[in-house]
Design a protein around this motif. Structure first.
Motif, PDB file in Angstrom:
ATOM      1  N   LYS A  45      31.940  16.730  52.484  1.00  0.00           N
ATOM      2  CA  LYS A  45      32.086  18.024  51.820  1.00  0.00           C
ATOM      3  C   LYS A  45      32.146  17.871  50.301  1.00  0.00           C
ATOM      4  O   LYS A  45      32.450  18.844  49.608  1.00  0.00           O
ATOM      5  CB  LYS A  45      33.371  18.721  52.310  1.00  0.00           C
ATOM      6  CG  LYS A  45      33.312  19.166  53.762  1.00  0.00           C
ATOM      7  CD  LYS A  45      32.551  20.472  53.899  1.00  0.00           C
ATOM      8  CE  LYS A  45      32.366  20.799  55.388  1.00  0.00           C
ATOM      9  NZ  LYS A  45      31.672  22.049  55.587  1.00  0.00           N
ATOM     10  N   ARG A  46      31.924  16.660  49.795  1.00  0.00           N
ATOM     11  CA  ARG A  46      31.934  16.398  48.355  1.00  0.00           C
ATOM     12  C   ARG A  46      33.307  16.666  47.727  1.00  0.00           C
ATOM     13  O   ARG A  46      33.387  17.114  46.569  1.00  0.00           O
ATOM     14  CB  ARG A  46      30.864  17.209  47.611  1.00  0.00           C
ATOM     15  CG  ARG A  46      29.488  17.154  48.211  1.00  0.00           C
ATOM     16  CD  ARG A  46      28.606  16.041  47.724  1.00  0.00           C
ATOM     17  NE  ARG A  46      28.466  15.951  46.275  1.00  0.00           N
ATOM     18  CZ  ARG A  46      28.489  14.794  45.624  1.00  0.00           C
ATOM     19  NH1 ARG A  46      28.699  13.660  46.273  1.00  0.00           N
ATOM     20  NH2 ARG A  46      28.342  14.762  44.329  1.00  0.00           N
ATOM     21  N   PHE A  47      34.396  16.412  48.493  1.00  0.00           N
ATOM     22  CA  PHE A  47      35.731  16.504  47.909  1.00  0.00           C
ATOM     23  C   PHE A  47      35.913  15.375  46.906  1.00  0.00           C
ATOM     24  O   PHE A  47      35.252  14.334  46.986  1.00  0.00           O
ATOM     25  CB  PHE A  47      36.799  16.364  49.006  1.00  0.00           C
ATOM     26  CG  PHE A  47      36.919  17.562  49.897  1.00  0.00           C
ATOM     27  CD1 PHE A  47      36.150  18.698  49.689  1.00  0.00           C
ATOM     28  CD2 PHE A  47      37.815  17.567  50.961  1.00  0.00           C
ATOM     29  CE1 PHE A  47      36.265  19.810  50.520  1.00  0.00           C
ATOM     30  CE2 PHE A  47      37.936  18.674  51.792  1.00  0.00           C
ATOM     31  CZ  PHE A  47      37.162  19.791  51.576  1.00  0.00           C
ATOM     32  N   ASP A  48      36.856  15.555  45.970  1.00  0.00           N
ATOM     33  CA  ASP A  48      37.142  14.465  45.041  1.00  0.00           C
ATOM     34  C   ASP A  48      38.081  13.459  45.718  1.00  0.00           C
ATOM     35  O   ASP A  48      38.485  13.637  46.875  1.00  0.00           O
ATOM     36  CB  ASP A  48      37.710  15.003  43.719  1.00  0.00           C
ATOM     37  CG  ASP A  48      39.060  15.679  43.875  1.00  0.00           C
ATOM     38  OD1 ASP A  48      39.743  15.479  44.896  1.00  0.00           O
ATOM     39  OD2 ASP A  48      39.454  16.408  42.951  1.00  0.00           O
ATOM     40  N   LEU A  49      38.391  12.382  44.997  1.00  0.00           N
ATOM     41  CA  LEU A  49      39.175  11.309  45.606  1.00  0.00           C
ATOM     42  C   LEU A  49      40.490  11.832  46.190  1.00  0.00           C
ATOM     43  O   LEU A  49      40.906  11.439  47.293  1.00  0.00           O
ATOM     44  CB  LEU A  49      39.444  10.208  44.564  1.00  0.00           C
ATOM     45  CG  LEU A  49      40.274   9.024  45.041  1.00  0.00           C
ATOM     46  CD1 LEU A  49      39.686   8.365  46.277  1.00  0.00           C
ATOM     47  CD2 LEU A  49      40.408   7.983  43.923  1.00  0.00           C
ATOM     48  N   PHE A  50      41.153  12.732  45.440  1.00  0.00           N
ATOM     49  CA  PHE A  50      42.401  13.278  45.972  1.00  0.00           C
ATOM     50  C   PHE A  50      42.172  14.040  47.273  1.00  0.00           C
ATOM     51  O   PHE A  50      42.907  13.863  48.252  1.00  0.00           O
ATOM     52  CB  PHE A  50      43.088  14.205  44.963  1.00  0.00           C
ATOM     53  CG  PHE A  50      44.223  14.942  45.594  1.00  0.00           C
ATOM     54  CD1 PHE A  50      45.438  14.304  45.798  1.00  0.00           C
ATOM     55  CD2 PHE A  50      44.067  16.243  46.061  1.00  0.00           C
ATOM     56  CE1 PHE A  50      46.483  14.954  46.434  1.00  0.00           C
ATOM     57  CE2 PHE A  50      45.106  16.897  46.701  1.00  0.00           C
ATOM     58  CZ  PHE A  50      46.315  16.244  46.884  1.00  0.00           C
ATOM     59  N   GLY A  51      41.135  14.900  47.279  1.00  0.00           N
ATOM     60  CA  GLY A  51      40.847  15.691  48.476  1.00  0.00           C
ATOM     61  C   GLY A  51      40.532  14.819  49.679  1.00  0.00           C
ATOM     62  O   GLY A  51      40.976  15.093  50.799  1.00  0.00           O
ATOM     63  N   LEU A  82      40.708  22.146  57.330  1.00  0.00           N
ATOM     64  CA  LEU A  82      40.704  21.879  55.882  1.00  0.00           C
ATOM     65  C   LEU A  82      39.290  21.769  55.319  1.00  0.00           C
ATOM     66  O   LEU A  82      39.074  21.987  54.130  1.00  0.00           O
ATOM     67  CB  LEU A  82      41.472  20.586  55.576  1.00  0.00           C
ATOM     68  CG  LEU A  82      42.994  20.653  55.705  1.00  0.00           C
ATOM     69  CD1 LEU A  82      43.606  19.274  55.495  1.00  0.00           C
ATOM     70  CD2 LEU A  82      43.584  21.633  54.697  1.00  0.00           C
ATOM     71  N   THR A  83      38.324  21.389  56.164  1.00  0.00           N
ATOM     72  CA  THR A  83      36.955  21.264  55.670  1.00  0.00           C
ATOM     73  C   THR A  83      36.103  22.473  56.033  1.00  0.00           C
ATOM     74  O   THR A  83      34.876  22.439  55.888  1.00  0.00           O
ATOM     75  CB  THR A  83      36.297  19.977  56.211  1.00  0.00           C
ATOM     76  OG1 THR A  83      36.434  19.962  57.641  1.00  0.00           O
ATOM     77  CG2 THR A  83      36.955  18.740  55.646  1.00  0.00           C
ATOM     78  N   GLY A  84      36.754  23.547  56.500  1.00  0.00           N
ATOM     79  CA  GLY A  84      36.018  24.790  56.744  1.00  0.00           C
ATOM     80  C   GLY A  84      35.141  24.762  57.978  1.00  0.00           C
ATOM     81  O   GLY A  84      34.159  25.513  58.061  1.00  0.00           O
ATOM     82  N   PHE A  90      43.729  13.371  50.898  1.00  0.00           N
ATOM     83  CA  PHE A  90      44.569  14.392  51.533  1.00  0.00           C
ATOM     84  C   PHE A  90      44.080  14.706  52.949  1.00  0.00           C
ATOM     85  O   PHE A  90      44.872  14.785  53.892  1.00  0.00           O
ATOM     86  CB  PHE A  90      44.576  15.669  50.681  1.00  0.00           C
ATOM     87  CG  PHE A  90      45.593  16.680  51.127  1.00  0.00           C
ATOM     88  CD1 PHE A  90      46.882  16.646  50.627  1.00  0.00           C
ATOM     89  CD2 PHE A  90      45.274  17.662  52.057  1.00  0.00           C
ATOM     90  CE1 PHE A  90      47.832  17.573  51.040  1.00  0.00           C
ATOM     91  CE2 PHE A  90      46.220  18.588  52.477  1.00  0.00           C
ATOM     92  CZ  PHE A  90      47.498  18.541  51.962  1.00  0.00           C
ATOM     93  N   VAL A  91      42.772  14.885  53.107  1.00  0.00           N
ATOM     94  CA  VAL A  91      42.236  15.166  54.447  1.00  0.00           C
ATOM     95  C   VAL A  91      42.454  13.957  55.356  1.00  0.00           C
ATOM     96  O   VAL A  91      42.774  14.106  56.543  1.00  0.00           O
ATOM     97  CB  VAL A  91      40.740  15.541  54.379  1.00  0.00           C
ATOM     98  CG1 VAL A  91      40.200  15.843  55.766  1.00  0.00           C
ATOM     99  CG2 VAL A  91      40.546  16.757  53.494  1.00  0.00           C
ATOM    100  N   HIS A 103      31.717   4.409  52.134  1.00  0.00           N
ATOM    101  CA  HIS A 103      31.101   5.260  53.155  1.00  0.00           C
ATOM    102  C   HIS A 103      29.598   5.058  53.333  1.00  0.00           C
ATOM    103  O   HIS A 103      29.094   5.227  54.441  1.00  0.00           O
ATOM    104  CB  HIS A 103      31.431   6.741  52.893  1.00  0.00           C
ATOM    105  CG  HIS A 103      30.700   7.309  51.743  1.00  0.00           C
ATOM    106  ND1 HIS A 103      29.569   8.046  51.882  1.00  0.00           N
ATOM    107  CD2 HIS A 103      30.924   7.190  50.411  1.00  0.00           C
ATOM    108  CE1 HIS A 103      29.134   8.388  50.686  1.00  0.00           C
ATOM    109  NE2 HIS A 103      29.940   7.904  49.790  1.00  0.00           N
ATOM    110  N   VAL A 111      34.439  13.320  52.352  1.00  0.00           N
ATOM    111  CA  VAL A 111      33.312  12.828  51.553  1.00  0.00           C
ATOM    112  C   VAL A 111      32.077  13.697  51.804  1.00  0.00           C
ATOM    113  O   VAL A 111      31.363  14.067  50.870  1.00  0.00           O
ATOM    114  CB  VAL A 111      33.015  11.347  51.895  1.00  0.00           C
ATOM    115  CG1 VAL A 111      31.668  10.928  51.344  1.00  0.00           C
ATOM    116  CG2 VAL A 111      34.119  10.445  51.347  1.00  0.00           C
ATOM    117  N   PHE A 144      36.193   6.236  50.982  1.00  0.00           N
ATOM    118  CA  PHE A 144      35.647   6.837  49.767  1.00  0.00           C
ATOM    119  C   PHE A 144      34.671   5.880  49.074  1.00  0.00           C
ATOM    120  O   PHE A 144      33.594   6.280  48.632  1.00  0.00           O
ATOM    121  CB  PHE A 144      36.799   7.191  48.820  1.00  0.00           C
ATOM    122  CG  PHE A 144      36.380   7.927  47.576  1.00  0.00           C
ATOM    123  CD1 PHE A 144      36.196   9.299  47.602  1.00  0.00           C
ATOM    124  CD2 PHE A 144      36.188   7.247  46.381  1.00  0.00           C
ATOM    125  CE1 PHE A 144      35.819   9.981  46.451  1.00  0.00           C
ATOM    126  CE2 PHE A 144      35.808   7.929  45.229  1.00  0.00           C
ATOM    127  CZ  PHE A 144      35.622   9.299  45.265  1.00  0.00           C
TER     128      PHE A 144
END
Lengths: 204, 204, 204
Positions: free
Chosen positions: A29-35, A140-142, A38-39, A83, A27, A80
């Motif tokens: 990192k502003r990933f979408d719901l799938f991301g 995965l989040t760099g 997955f993380v 948070h 969240v 998601f």
């Protein structure tokens, strides 16, 4: 192997907590719901998947038992949506994370010993079960893995894994010793947080 | 499989050298003692672990034989304490690293062939044994893997792996051909360093 | 397992397309020829290698059948030389990538089911086969995986994997249903691209 129903529930609580830590990072990192899911999945189950591949237990539990994947995804989806309210329960999350650390290390070490891995390797695998998810989450989040940088976290896992291995040698198997070791690690981790203990860094 | 006592010692020297390269990278990133040891372990044994998983040799040697893990950790701890003096021995480290490259490629290729992997796959696995640790080190420290960017390093490993595979087909097994191939790769790597050879980059 | 000659050709087209996406990323980062080929190989075969390790099919197809590795390397080398002309065929590449997504998901899910993985795990593995290569490509080039950030890509794979699993339960095996599922996923992915669909991001 990890015993009966009580341990399954405890295992799934660990999965949910680690999934929540992964989902929070997604969240942020502003990933979408799938991301985010997955993380969360990778943070909850990455350590156990690595352990199962190393001991030849295929397919790993994360793919063989649907309750693990579903728990990880549900916890991630909850983070998601919820948070913004999570900072209120930060203290609870830290306690649950410490409990996950203790439990994952204890069950991971025992699974490795039961699979015939020698003591030193089993201690490494127990620790890897506990820290592998967080490592995967950070990659995965760099981010550079936080567990390598500071904080007494992996060292608690390693110490606990050694304790479990010694207990196993002495014939202390079953639920009692396992829970004792997990509780000891959880307490030590919380003490390390409270006292702000940290490992040494090399002099420049 | 890698032969007798002499090869074990040579193998452990390779482990120590690659661990030192990982530990140096961890010190440079200001990791704590645990992080430095972890990156050292991963740099020394990551390539071999990947190879063993791919050929189904579980648990991988890094977990099955304690001497590998202990060597990697001791070398990492030594770097943690001694790193300010390490620039004096930089030339020695480069030579040892080249020796590790040659040896890890030769034993990795042979292990894959002995496990029944066909020639092309065995060459890839031999190379992966040699470069996998450095790749892991760079990912854990937040760097883009150096082996992908410049320098004749992996290509030496690939060439050596092809040589070992051809030799294996011709019935040249045993210690002699293996050491010959390793020495050839080591020499070629040192020559590439000395002459500053590099692989082509695409025109923009 | 993936059937006869027709499916092998289709599989290799998927490998070539994913290798090209990896190689392009390597060229953009100014990797040398070896680095470009390595990222191409990892992008094309990383997902399948992970799947094979998880289901215990060792050595993975990428190492057991030389045609996979050779296809990936040839496609990568072609991109290395031809990349300035590639923007002209960008539309073709996107269509082929969508085809690869559909095909890799369908064959990956079926391989997992055939290996005895339960339905939920098989769906996850089918998806992982399709997105694992892109994930590896992004990690090797120092990027946060694009598949986690936006875009309907993995969700198409997950939906397709569920469809394949249901079909498998209903006895719909063989080439026909597999191709149907792959075509459906490819169409859905192209529609998502065309309509610019994206998954939700958490409110800050």
């Amino acid at each position: 192997m990890t015993g009966g129903y009580g341990l399954l529930v405890a295992d799934l609580i660990g999965v949910a907590v680690f999934a929540a830590s992964g989902a929070s990072a997604g969240v942020a990192k502003r990933f979408d719901l799938f991301g985010v899911a997955f993380v969360g999945f990778a943070a909850a189950l990455g350590g156990g998947i690595a352990r199962d591949l190393v001991i030849g237990a295929v397919p790993p539990l994360a793919f063989a038992d649907w309750r693990y994947a579903v728990t990880a995804v549900l916890a991630s989806v909850a983070v998601f949506w919820l948070h913004p309210k999570l900072h209120r329960v930060r203290r609870t999350v830290l306690v649950l994370d410490a409990a996950g650390l203790g439990l994952f290390t204890a069950t991971g070490t025992l699974k490795a010993l039961d699979a015939g891995v020698p003591p030193v390797g089993a201690c490494l695998l127990g620790m890897l079960t506990a820290i592998g998810g967080g490592l995967t989450r950070d990659l995965l989040t760099g981010e550079i893995p936080i567990v390598l940088q500071r904080d007494i976290y992996a060292v608690v896992a390693l110490g606990g894994a050694i304790l479990v291995t010694i207990g196993h040698r002495l014939g202390l198997t079953g639920l009692g010793p396992l829970v004792t070791a997990a509780v000891l690690m959880t307490g030590l981790r919380l003490l390390a947080l409270y006292r702000r203990w940290s490992a040494p860094v090399a002099v420049p």
